[in-house]
Design an enzyme around this catalytic site. Structure first.
Site, mmCIF file in Angstrom:
data_model
loop_
_atom_site.group_PDB
_atom_site.id
_atom_site.type_symbol
_atom_site.label_atom_id
_atom_site.label_comp_id
_atom_site.label_asym_id
_atom_site.label_seq_id
_atom_site.Cartn_x
_atom_site.Cartn_y
_atom_site.Cartn_z
ATOM 1 N N ARG A 174 0.818 -1.242 0.000
ATOM 2 C CA ARG A 174 0.000 0.000 0.000
ATOM 3 C C ARG A 174 0.845 1.282 0.000
ATOM 4 O O ARG A 174 0.514 2.273 0.651
ATOM 5 C CB ARG A 174 -0.979 0.027 1.183
ATOM 6 N N SER A 227 -10.439 -1.603 3.336
ATOM 7 C CA SER A 227 -9.700 -1.573 4.609
ATOM 8 C C SER A 227 -9.381 -0.136 4.997
ATOM 9 O O SER A 227 -8.798 0.612 4.200
ATOM 10 C CB SER A 227 -8.379 -2.339 4.468
ATOM 11 N N GLU A 297 -5.046 3.386 5.792
ATOM 12 C CA GLU A 297 -4.846 3.044 4.378
ATOM 13 C C GLU A 297 -5.681 4.018 3.527
ATOM 14 O O GLU A 297 -5.263 4.460 2.466
ATOM 15 C CB GLU A 297 -5.288 1.597 4.123
#
Ligand code: FAD
Length: 305
Positions: A174, A227, A297
């Site tokens: 990420r 998420s 995130e």
């Protein structure tokens, strides 16, 4: 000095098809957020490149928008220009596939399965675009886009067109040079992935099974951003949130999913401020209970102050 000079505003108003005060909530999977001060959406990469070049040289802030599936847009909206990336072309040459940055990963997963190519099934779990996936090395079921990526065409305002090999993008869990490094503000125009020949029917069956299983464990069909937190090394953010007793925690109409602790759901009418308060509360509680600092995130963009 503000960038909102008469000549800059006049320049923005002359962009082809530009809209002022365009609502963004419906362009995000959270269904939350205020308007874009200026909003621009054109399929041709050259038009986008010209727009972000102009913004950059005039110091006008701009935000590149894909499918809006990893964004929390502030209630007061976004300053400057929001550029929605909608180039959705694709070409298949043997086992190599080049896709425009605006093509959805899920759609590409079905296209390549129909072409009897394997190795892209994980993308059925990523509702964002190809550009958004490269931006932070999206992935699912322990596979990330970097594993199949061979080349990315990009554009850096002021420096022009570039071709990046994956190494130059510093892709990791990420993260990338586009999200966190020297390429911030650069545009992904297209990405080429290397796949393998195989049985398309098997690929479709695998994707159907993975989707079924996911629907049972994650609140995929609600308004959410996937998420909320990155998994800390060796652990899972969802497990930590659950262990902290935060499933079901609420701020306004934003609630931590009772199905999966790493999802926050907009039950209807949640504000960005509600979600942000909930994110901060979860981070503080997990830190207090376990000494672990969760990192979001989801990206918070727009006028927060
Ligand atoms: C239900 C659900 C499930 C999800 N599951 C997963 C998952 O399993 N794995 C996973 O990794 N993610 C998952 N996500 C999150 C999300 O889909 C990914 O992060 C995706 O890569 C975001 O792409 P996007 O097009 O929506 O980007 P956006 O949310 O529109 O933008 C995110 C960032 O990418 C930048 N960006 C977008 N396009 C470009 C471009 N062309 N060039 C440069 N920068 C660009 C934007 O400027 C922004 O900073 C999920 C989200 C939802 C809603």
């Amino acid at each position: 000095m503000t960038w909102r000079t008469r000549s800059n505003v006049a320049w923005l108003r002359e962009l082809p098809g530009v809209k002022e005060g365009e609502p963004l909530a419906s362009r995000t999977s959270f269904g939350i957020g205020g308007p874009a001060e200026f909003f621009f959406e054109l399929g041709r990469a050259e038009a986008i490149e010209k727009a972000i070049d102009g913004c950059s040289s005039r110091e006008i802030p701009y935000l590149l928008l894909g499918a809006g599936t990893n964004l929390l847009v502030a209630d007061r909206g976004v300053d400057g220009l929001v550029v929605r990336i909608v180039n959705r072309d694709h070409e298949i040459e043997g086992t190599r596939v080049r896709a425009g940055a605006g093509l959805k990963m899920m759609r590409l997963a079905r296209i390549v399965a129909d072409a009897n190519l394997r190795g892209f099934e994980f993308a059925i779990g990523v509702p964002g675009t190809v550009g958004g996936a490269v931006y932070q090395d999206a992935g699912c079921w322990d596979r990330e886009i970097r594993e199949v990526l061979v080349e990315v065409e990009g554009y850096v305002p002021g420096a022009g067109k570039q071709t990046w090999k994956p190494d130059a993008l510093e892709l990791g869990y990420r993260t990338s040079a586009l999200r966190d490094g020297a390429l911030r503000g650069a545009l992904v125009v297209s990405a080429t992935v290397q796949l393998a020949r195989g049985d398309g029917e098997e690929a479709r069956q695998l994707m159907a099974r993975l989707t079924r299983e996911r629907n049972e464990t994650q609140p995929i069909k609600t308004k959410n951003c996937g998420s909320v937190f990155k998994n800390p090394p060796g652990d899972s953010a969802g497990r930590l949130v659950q262990a902290a007793g935060l499933k079901g925690a609420r701020e306004g109409a934003a609630v931590v999913s009772s199905l999966h602790g790493n999802f926050i759901i907009n039950e209807g009418g949640a504000t960005a401020a509600d979600v942000r308060r909930l994110i901060e509360r979860v981070m503080a509680e997990v830190k207090r209970r376990f000494g672990i600092q969760l990192e979001p995130e989801v990206e918070m963009v727009g006028r927060w102050k």
